[in-house]
Design a protein around this motif. Structure first.
Motif, PDB file in Angstrom:
ATOM      1  N   LEU A  59     -29.178 -32.204  -5.169  1.00 54.99           N
ATOM      2  CA  LEU A  59     -29.016 -31.879  -6.581  1.00 54.99           C
ATOM      3  C   LEU A  59     -28.966 -33.126  -7.453  1.00 54.99           C
ATOM      4  O   LEU A  59     -29.494 -33.132  -8.566  1.00 54.99           O
ATOM      5  CB  LEU A  59     -27.762 -31.027  -6.793  1.00 54.99           C
ATOM      6  N   VAL A  60     -28.351 -34.187  -6.973  1.00 53.53           N
ATOM      7  CA  VAL A  60     -28.291 -35.430  -7.745  1.00 53.53           C
ATOM      8  C   VAL A  60     -29.680 -36.043  -7.859  1.00 53.53           C
ATOM      9  O   VAL A  60     -30.083 -36.492  -8.932  1.00 53.53           O
ATOM     10  CB  VAL A  60     -27.300 -36.426  -7.095  1.00 53.53           C
ATOM     11  N   LEU A  61     -30.438 -36.052  -6.780  1.00 55.12           N
ATOM     12  CA  LEU A  61     -31.767 -36.643  -6.819  1.00 55.12           C
ATOM     13  C   LEU A  61     -32.741 -35.769  -7.610  1.00 55.12           C
ATOM     14  O   LEU A  61     -33.671 -36.282  -8.221  1.00 55.12           O
ATOM     15  CB  LEU A  61     -32.287 -36.865  -5.397  1.00 55.12           C
ATOM     16  N   ARG A  62     -32.557 -34.468  -7.584  1.00 56.69           N
ATOM     17  CA  ARG A  62     -33.428 -33.569  -8.324  1.00 56.69           C
ATOM     18  C   ARG A  62     -33.182 -33.673  -9.826  1.00 56.69           C
ATOM     19  O   ARG A  62     -34.094 -33.517 -10.624  1.00 56.69           O
ATOM     20  CB  ARG A  62     -33.182 -32.134  -7.867  1.00 56.69           C
ATOM     21  N   HIS A  63     -31.967 -33.951 -10.212  1.00 56.55           N
ATOM     22  CA  HIS A  63     -31.605 -34.031 -11.621  1.00 56.55           C
ATOM     23  C   HIS A  63     -32.259 -35.224 -12.301  1.00 56.55           C
ATOM     24  O   HIS A  63     -32.525 -35.203 -13.489  1.00 56.55           O
ATOM     25  CB  HIS A  63     -30.083 -34.108 -11.758  1.00 56.55           C
ATOM     26  N   ARG A  64     -32.558 -36.255 -11.563  1.00 56.71           N
ATOM     27  CA  ARG A  64     -33.115 -37.473 -12.122  1.00 56.71           C
ATOM     28  C   ARG A  64     -34.614 -37.293 -12.329  1.00 56.71           C
ATOM     29  O   ARG A  64     -35.384 -37.217 -11.392  1.00 56.71           O
ATOM     30  CB  ARG A  64     -32.833 -38.633 -11.183  1.00 56.71           C
ATOM     31  N   PHE A  83     -22.418 -32.343   1.485  1.00 59.42           N
ATOM     32  CA  PHE A  83     -22.952 -33.670   1.180  1.00 59.42           C
ATOM     33  C   PHE A  83     -24.458 -33.603   0.933  1.00 59.42           C
ATOM     34  O   PHE A  83     -24.965 -34.151  -0.048  1.00 59.42           O
ATOM     35  CB  PHE A  83     -22.630 -34.637   2.328  1.00 59.42           C
ATOM     36  N   LEU A  84     -25.194 -32.928   1.803  1.00 59.65           N
ATOM     37  CA  LEU A  84     -26.646 -32.849   1.657  1.00 59.65           C
ATOM     38  C   LEU A  84     -27.056 -32.062   0.414  1.00 59.65           C
ATOM     39  O   LEU A  84     -27.972 -32.475  -0.312  1.00 59.65           O
ATOM     40  CB  LEU A  84     -27.266 -32.230   2.905  1.00 59.65           C
ATOM     41  N   ILE A  85     -26.383 -30.953   0.145  1.00 58.79           N
ATOM     42  CA  ILE A  85     -26.708 -30.174  -1.052  1.00 58.79           C
ATOM     43  C   ILE A  85     -26.421 -30.988  -2.314  1.00 58.79           C
ATOM     44  O   ILE A  85     -27.221 -30.999  -3.253  1.00 58.79           O
ATOM     45  CB  ILE A  85     -25.940 -28.839  -1.059  1.00 58.79           C
ATOM     46  N   SER A  86     -25.309 -31.693  -2.343  1.00 61.70           N
ATOM     47  CA  SER A  86     -24.972 -32.516  -3.507  1.00 61.70           C
ATOM     48  C   SER A  86     -25.973 -33.638  -3.689  1.00 61.70           C
ATOM     49  O   SER A  86     -26.375 -33.946  -4.820  1.00 61.70           O
ATOM     50  CB  SER A  86     -23.569 -33.094  -3.361  1.00 61.70           C
ATOM     51  N   LEU A  87     -26.401 -34.243  -2.598  1.00 67.90           N
ATOM     52  CA  LEU A  87     -27.381 -35.319  -2.671  1.00 67.90           C
ATOM     53  C   LEU A  87     -28.712 -34.810  -3.201  1.00 67.90           C
ATOM     54  O   LEU A  87     -29.347 -35.456  -4.049  1.00 67.90           O
ATOM     55  CB  LEU A  87     -27.549 -35.945  -1.284  1.00 67.90           C
ATOM     56  N   ILE A 147     -20.395 -35.052  -3.519  1.00 65.88           N
ATOM     57  CA  ILE A 147     -20.607 -36.020  -2.442  1.00 65.88           C
ATOM     58  C   ILE A 147     -19.264 -36.459  -1.871  1.00 65.88           C
ATOM     59  O   ILE A 147     -19.084 -36.544  -0.658  1.00 65.88           O
ATOM     60  CB  ILE A 147     -21.428 -37.221  -2.960  1.00 65.88           C
ATOM     61  N   GLY A 148     -18.300 -36.708  -2.731  1.00 67.26           N
ATOM     62  CA  GLY A 148     -16.961 -37.089  -2.278  1.00 67.26           C
ATOM     63  C   GLY A 148     -16.268 -35.975  -1.512  1.00 67.26           C
ATOM     64  O   GLY A 148     -15.575 -36.222  -0.516  1.00 67.26           O
TER      65      GLY A 148
END
Length: 86
Positions: free
Chosen positions: A50-55, A44-48, A3-4
């Motif tokens: 992946l972060v939401l899918r991991h949860r 940014f969108l791919i990272s977002l 994301i950064g």
């Protein structure tokens, strides 16, 4: 970290596209800035995603009958990857 990186690419691209006024032969800095902004948005969108899918959230319900009183007892627990939520 992704994301950064995406935000950094967007910022660098915006600086190149809108703030830099330098003529470099055979290099279009405005186009490079737009390309960096697009790449930053994709990262940014791919990272977002992946972060939401991991949860993941797990919910468990257990029912039992209390032998002394004969009452039905239900216990619910909800957890995510980091520990209990409720």
């Amino acid at each position: 970290m992704g994301i950064g990186t995406g935000i950094a690419l967007i910022v660098i691209g915006a600086i190149l596209a809108f703030a830099v006024d330098v003529d470099v032969p055979a290099v279009d800095l405005t186009l490079i800035g737009y390309i960096l902004m697009a790449a930053g948005a994709v990262v940014f969108l791919i990272s977002l995603v992946l972060v939401l899918r991991h949860r993941q959230v797990s919910s468990t319900t257990r029912s039992a009958v209390d032998p002394s009183s004969g009452e039905r007892v239900t216990r619910r627990s909800t957890t995510d990857n980091d520990g209990p939520v409720l």
